[in-house]
Design an enzyme around this catalytic site. Structure first.
Site, short mmCIF file in Angstrom:
data_model
loop_
_atom_site.label_atom_id
_atom_site.label_comp_id
_atom_site.label_asym_id
_atom_site.label_seq_id
_atom_site.Cartn_x
_atom_site.Cartn_y
_atom_site.Cartn_z
N HIS A 228 0.87 -1.19 0.00
CA HIS A 228 0.00 0.00 0.00
C HIS A 228 0.91 1.24 0.00
CE1 HIS A 228 -3.41 2.50 0.69
NE2 HIS A 228 -3.63 2.27 1.97
N HIS A 267 -2.32 -2.64 -9.43
CA HIS A 267 -3.30 -2.03 -8.52
C HIS A 267 -4.50 -2.94 -8.41
CE1 HIS A 267 -6.01 0.94 -6.76
NE2 HIS A 267 -4.90 1.54 -6.36
N ASP A 324 2.70 5.26 -7.05
CA ASP A 324 3.97 5.23 -6.30
C ASP A 324 5.21 5.13 -7.18
OD1 ASP A 324 2.93 5.41 -3.68
OD2 ASP A 324 2.20 3.37 -3.88
N1 CMC Z 1 5.00 -6.75 -10.24
C1 CMC Z 1 4.95 -7.96 -10.81
N2 CMC Z 1 3.85 -8.74 -10.87
C2 CMC Z 1 2.74 -8.25 -10.32
C3 CMC Z 1 2.71 -6.98 -9.71
C4 CMC Z 1 3.90 -6.22 -9.69
N3 CMC Z 1 3.95 -5.04 -9.14
N4 CMC Z 1 1.47 -6.76 -9.25
C5 CMC Z 1 0.74 -7.84 -9.53
N5 CMC Z 1 1.52 -8.75 -10.19
C6 CMC Z 1 1.11 -10.06 -10.69
C7 CMC Z 1 0.95 -11.04 -9.55
O1 CMC Z 1 2.15 -11.70 -9.24
C8 CMC Z 1 -0.11 -11.95 -10.10
O2 CMC Z 1 0.50 -12.83 -10.99
P1 CMC Z 1 -0.03 -14.37 -11.15
O3 CMC Z 1 -1.44 -14.22 -11.65
O4 CMC Z 1 0.90 -14.97 -12.13
O5 CMC Z 1 0.03 -14.97 -9.78
C9 CMC Z 1 -1.00 -11.01 -10.91
O6 CMC Z 1 -0.18 -9.91 -11.26
C10 CMC Z 1 -2.20 -10.51 -10.17
O7 CMC Z 1 -1.76 -9.98 -8.94
P2 CMC Z 1 -2.64 -9.90 -7.65
O8 CMC Z 1 -1.77 -10.12 -6.46
O9 CMC Z 1 -3.86 -10.74 -7.77
O10 CMC Z 1 -3.14 -8.45 -7.70
P3 CMC Z 1 -3.69 -7.65 -6.49
O11 CMC Z 1 -4.88 -6.96 -6.94
O12 CMC Z 1 -3.85 -8.47 -5.27
O13 CMC Z 1 -2.43 -6.71 -6.23
C11 CMC Z 1 -1.11 -4.97 -5.57
C12 CMC Z 1 -2.47 -5.36 -6.14
C13 CMC Z 1 -1.03 -3.45 -5.53
C14 CMC Z 1 -0.96 -5.53 -4.16
C15 CMC Z 1 0.02 -5.53 -6.49
O14 CMC Z 1 -0.14 -5.06 -7.80
C16 CMC Z 1 1.40 -5.23 -5.97
O15 CMC Z 1 1.91 -5.93 -5.09
N6 CMC Z 1 2.07 -4.13 -6.50
C17 CMC Z 1 3.37 -3.73 -6.00
C18 CMC Z 1 3.20 -2.85 -4.76
C19 CMC Z 1 2.67 -1.48 -5.12
O16 CMC Z 1 3.17 -0.81 -6.01
N7 CMC Z 1 1.66 -1.04 -4.34
C20 CMC Z 1 1.07 0.30 -4.49
C21 CMC Z 1 -0.37 0.25 -4.93
S1 CMC Z 1 -1.00 1.85 -5.45
C22 CMC Z 1 -0.93 2.87 -4.06
C23 CMC Z 1 -1.74 2.43 -2.92
O17 CMC Z 1 -2.93 2.16 -3.03
O18 CMC Z 1 -1.18 2.35 -1.82
#
Ligand code: CMC
Length: 388
Positions: A228, A267, A324
């Site tokens: 986050h 996201h 971010d």
């Molecule tokens: N880099 C590489 N792969 C990713 C990333 C990333 N940043 N984000 C998602 N994926 C992949 C993930 O590994 C998964 O792959 P697979 O289907 O092969 O297992 C797929 O995309 C779907 O991911 P998810 O975990 O289901 O997606 P989510 O909706 O739970 O995740 C998130 C959202 C923000 C937690 C994630 O994108 C992430 O960890 N991003 C990096 C951290 C980040 O930049 N966070 C800031 C978010 S915006 C500001 C805020 O709201 O705070």
């Protein structure tokens, strides 16, 4: 049976993804089209024409202020900038090893002790406390920054805007107006984002009819995580590990090969380019010619990461730049250290948290979901002396 309470076939939604829990008039996040609105105003229009003070009024009071209303609101904000002396002692007394988010969380949780009407809970009281919190989050974070660099507290300057005063209290000298403008923009862009994790946890705490100080303390704790708010600091750390722009592709390929997440991308709601990142990107473009080699280097890395990730994961998996990604180079250009990035996110987000609490308390309902128990039942209790 209570609706949703099917013990045999529970409807489990991991991460509450796609679950609506309430209605709100505060902001709209359109994840398909990459649009964001605060109280119906597009983020692009607010970023272009508004100020953080005006956006705070909009979020908390529900409408854009008239000139007179804004003046009055601004006077109230400025009147709340001082930090109670004992809270300053807490900040200065915490060890240098504590992350600034932990110091912020601790300082915020101490504030009710120095508010004579801390537990008065009319809408008017909570409005007053919201204004105090917006103001004090800035001062507390600046004081934490001073302590981190071994320097003393700087008193607020009532002639300055919220953003300019933050930089003044952080650096001890009048800020460059352009830096203050950049910070003001960053504050606006991070001010509100619907039911994100920290706003949700603020509401979970608030829904128990705990007080606003307790609720926003929960918000700070939740914002800290790297999935986050902590992603801005983590994204910069990654850029520093990349080191040089020409290393970007190798670094990202290696990281993705190890199934690591690239910070500043992806996201839960946006499946396209985050509109806030798009706005920050236009500031970033100007940094390509910045006088600091470090800023130029970080900017080049960020832009290369952006290009590569869009090609690799944007169109195929819906993983696009988020808010971010570009914060690191931008904050570095105005002289803010990485471990202050996430506290600064809290300084921006506090009006959003308060607006949601005020709205939710109009029709409060305890937030209490279910979990489906999958462990054993009726195990025979064995006294401790007979256990092996
Ligand atoms: N880099 C590489 N792969 C990713 C990333 C990333 N940043 N984000 C998602 N994926 C992949 C993930 O590994 C998964 O792959 P697979 O289907 O092969 O297992 C797929 O995309 C779907 O991911 P998810 O975990 O289901 O997606 P989510 O909706 O739970 O995740 C998130 C959202 C923000 C937690 C994630 O994108 C992430 O960890 N991003 C990096 C951290 C980040 O930049 N966070 C800031 C978010 S915006 C500001 C805020 O709201 O705070």
């Amino acid at each position: 049976m209570i609706v949703g309470m099917d013990v045999v076939n529970p409807n489990i939604v991991p991460g509450l993804q796609g679950v609506y829990f309430t209605e709100s008039k505060i902001s709209d996040v359109d994840g398909t089209n990459g649009k964001l609105y605060y109280r119906g105003y597009s983020i692009e229009s607010l970023a272009k024409d508004s100020t953080f003070e005006e956006v705070c009024y909009l979020l908390i009071e529900g409408k854009l202020p008239t000139a007179k209303e804004l003046k009055n609101f601004d006077t109230r904000l400025k009147g709340e900038r001082e930090i109670p002396e004992p809270v300053l002692s807490i900040i200065n007394g915490m060890t240098g090893k504590a992350h600034p988010m932990d110091v912020l969380r601790t300082a915020v949780s101490a504030l009710p002790a120095y508010d004579r009407k801390a537990y008065a809970d009319s809408r008017e009281d909570n409005l007053r406390k919201s204004i105090a919190l917006v103001s004090k989050f800035g001062s507390i974070t600046a004081a934490i920054g001073r302590r981190m660099s071994g320097k003393g507290y700087v008193k607020p300057d009532p002639s300055l805007t919220h953003a300019a005063n933050f930089l003044y209290m952080l650096k001890g000298k009048a800020p460059d107006p352009n830096d203050a403008k950049i910070l003001d923009l960053m504050l606006i862009l991070h001010a509100e984002h619907s039911s994100n994790a920290s706003t949700f946890s603020t509401l979970v705490t608030g829904s128990t009819l705990s007080d606003i100080y307790a609720a926003v303390t929960a918000g700070v704790a939740t914002l800290k995580g790297p999935l986050h708010g902590g992603a801005d600091e983590a994204a910069l750390k990654m850029m520093r590990e990349i080191g040089r722009p020409e290393n970007t592709e190798r670094y990202i390929n290696d990281a993705l090969g190890k199934k690591e997440r690239i910070m500043g991308f992806g996201h839960r709601v946006y499946r396209t380019y985050d509109p806030r990142a798009r706005i920050i990107r236009s500031t970033l473009e100007k940094l390509q010619n910045h006088s600091s080699p470090e800023v130029r280097n970080l900017t080049a890395i960020a832009l290369r990461e952006e290009k590569m990730m869009i090609e690799k994961l944007g169109k195929t998996k819906g993983i696009w730049p988020n808010v971010d990604l570009f914060s690191g180079p931008v904050y570095t250009s105005i002289g803010i250290e990485p471990d202050l990035f996430t506290p600064l996110f809290a300084v921006s987000r506090i009006p959003g948290w308060c607006a949601h609490l005020l709205e939710y308390w109009e029709h409060d309902r305890l937030l209490r979901p279910l979990e489906s128990y999958t462990g054993p039942l009726d195990i025979k209790y064995v006294p401790i002396g007979k256990r092996r």
